[in-house]
Scaffold this motif. Structure first.
Motif, short mmCIF file in Angstrom:
data_model
loop_
_atom_site.label_atom_id
_atom_site.label_comp_id
_atom_site.label_asym_id
_atom_site.label_seq_id
_atom_site.Cartn_x
_atom_site.Cartn_y
_atom_site.Cartn_z
N THR A 152 48.17 -51.68 48.23
CA THR A 152 48.11 -53.07 47.80
C THR A 152 46.92 -53.77 48.47
O THR A 152 46.64 -53.53 49.65
CB THR A 152 49.40 -53.84 48.18
OG1 THR A 152 50.52 -53.15 47.65
CG2 THR A 152 49.38 -55.26 47.64
N VAL A 153 46.24 -54.61 47.70
CA VAL A 153 45.20 -55.49 48.25
C VAL A 153 45.74 -56.91 48.15
O VAL A 153 46.02 -57.40 47.05
CB VAL A 153 43.88 -55.37 47.47
CG1 VAL A 153 42.83 -56.31 48.07
CG2 VAL A 153 43.38 -53.93 47.49
N LYS A 154 45.88 -57.56 49.30
CA LYS A 154 46.40 -58.93 49.32
C LYS A 154 45.26 -59.91 49.61
O LYS A 154 44.51 -59.72 50.56
CB LYS A 154 47.49 -59.07 50.38
CG LYS A 154 48.78 -58.35 50.01
CD LYS A 154 49.90 -58.70 50.99
CE LYS A 154 51.22 -58.10 50.54
NZ LYS A 154 52.35 -58.48 51.43
N VAL A 155 45.17 -60.93 48.77
CA VAL A 155 44.15 -61.95 48.94
C VAL A 155 44.84 -63.29 49.12
O VAL A 155 45.51 -63.78 48.21
CB VAL A 155 43.21 -62.01 47.72
CG1 VAL A 155 42.11 -63.05 47.95
CG2 VAL A 155 42.59 -60.64 47.45
N ARG A 156 44.68 -63.84 50.30
CA ARG A 156 45.28 -65.16 50.58
C ARG A 156 44.25 -66.26 50.40
O ARG A 156 44.58 -67.36 49.99
CB ARG A 156 45.83 -65.16 52.01
CG ARG A 156 46.66 -66.39 52.36
CD ARG A 156 47.39 -66.21 53.68
NE ARG A 156 48.16 -67.41 54.03
CZ ARG A 156 47.68 -68.39 54.76
NH1 ARG A 156 46.43 -68.34 55.25
NH2 ARG A 156 48.44 -69.44 55.04
N SER A 199 43.44 -58.53 52.95
CA SER A 199 44.04 -57.47 53.76
C SER A 199 44.44 -56.30 52.86
O SER A 199 44.66 -56.47 51.65
CB SER A 199 45.26 -57.99 54.53
OG SER A 199 46.26 -58.45 53.63
N LEU A 200 44.54 -55.13 53.47
CA LEU A 200 44.88 -53.91 52.75
C LEU A 200 46.19 -53.36 53.30
O LEU A 200 46.39 -53.30 54.51
CB LEU A 200 43.78 -52.87 52.90
CG LEU A 200 42.33 -53.33 52.68
CD1 LEU A 200 41.37 -52.17 52.92
CD2 LEU A 200 42.15 -53.90 51.29
N THR A 225 48.30 -51.34 57.94
CA THR A 225 47.63 -52.51 57.37
C THR A 225 46.23 -52.67 57.95
O THR A 225 45.95 -52.20 59.07
CB THR A 225 48.43 -53.81 57.64
OG1 THR A 225 48.57 -53.98 59.06
CG2 THR A 225 49.80 -53.75 56.99
N VAL A 226 45.39 -53.33 57.18
CA VAL A 226 44.01 -53.58 57.61
C VAL A 226 43.67 -55.03 57.32
O VAL A 226 43.81 -55.50 56.17
CB VAL A 226 43.00 -52.68 56.87
CG1 VAL A 226 41.57 -52.99 57.33
CG2 VAL A 226 43.33 -51.21 57.07
#
Length: 262
Positions: free
Chosen positions: A202-206, A212-213, A220-221
């Motif tokens: 998953t790629v999370k974009v806040r 974050s990855l 997590t990254v």
């Protein structure tokens, strides 16, 4: 007193008329009849050529060949292309066919439409490939390497990570918009180390500065923004090698990375 001799008179005439002219080289002048015959021949030739291209049954569209498809089927491409079978091949507007295909089938990234003499149209398709998917209403929207959302499918493509744009600072969404944030996520995925790409879930974009990855195994990254992504990718690769048991990696500032957990 005797007058000039014949030889003297000829020599004087030659001097008076100037230097001798070179012999004329070229085609002899055409007679009026010959000009008419040539013009009639050229007219008949042009008329015959036009009739062959537009009026004869020899050079008309009889087949449409499709190549390069993966998810799309040749039948889908032929139907969307709507090539007028039976029309003179020379009259086919290849640019219009290409535009029609891109409009009707957004999965097509590029299309090469060519005439295949004497009776065919060849359609060479290059499809868009998903690098991320966005879950929406139980279905998945595919996103390509340019951030273009091009298709909705019921089942997520195998091995393609999910993109989640979460509710972050409202100012970031107003300034950049979800499409821009999706492109920033794509930029990160494009340069992530191969080992990360294989394990990426998953790629999370806040926000623009908060990407974050999530990897397999609960790792997590924190990537930060997509700026300096190549440096961040190199730093992450070295960090994961130095701390193979770590669960969390932070490369948002590539000159000051950190890892934690075990």
């Amino acid at each position: 007193m005797a007058g000039p001799t014949t030889a003297e008179r000829g020599e004087r005439q030659q001097l008076d008329s100037g230097p001798p002219r070179p012999p004329r080289i070229g085609w002899p002048p055409l007679s009026r009849t010959r000009v008419i015959v040539i013009l009639v021949g050229l007219t008949l030739l042009a008329g015959g050529t036009l009739w062959t291209l537009y009026g004869s049954q020899w050079l008309r569209v009889e087949r449409v060949t499709v190549s390069g498809t993966d998810v799309l089927t040749p039948a889908q491409v032929r139907e969307a292309a709507d090539v007028p079978i039976g029309s003179p091949l020379i009259s086919i507007d290849t640019d219009a066919i290409a535009d029609r295909l891109r409009r009707k089938l957004p999965r097509i990234d590029s299309i090469d439409v060519t005439r295949s003499w004497p009776d065919g149209i060849d359609l060479k398709v290059t499809e868009r490939k998903p690098v991320l998917v966005v879950e929406k209403g139980g279905e998945f929207v595919e996103v390509d390497d340019e951030g273009v959302r091009f298709a909705t499918v019921r089942t997520a493509p195998k091995g393609v990570p999910t993109l989640e744009i979460t509710r972050g600072p409202a100012a970031s969404l107003r300034r950049f918009g979800t499409e821009r944030l999706a492109r920033e996520a794509v930029r990160v995925v494009a340069v992530a180390p191969a080992a990360v790409g294989r394990d990426l879930r998953t790629v999370k974009v806040r926000s623009y500065d908060s990407i974050s990855l999530e990897l397999s195994g609960g790792r997590t990254v924190d990537w930060g923004s997509s700026e300096k992504s190549r440096a961040k990718a190199a730093t992450l690769k070295a960090l994961m090698k130095a701390s193979p048991g770590a669960r969390h990696f932070d490369v948002s500032v590539p000159t000051a990375p950190a890892s934690s957990g075990s």
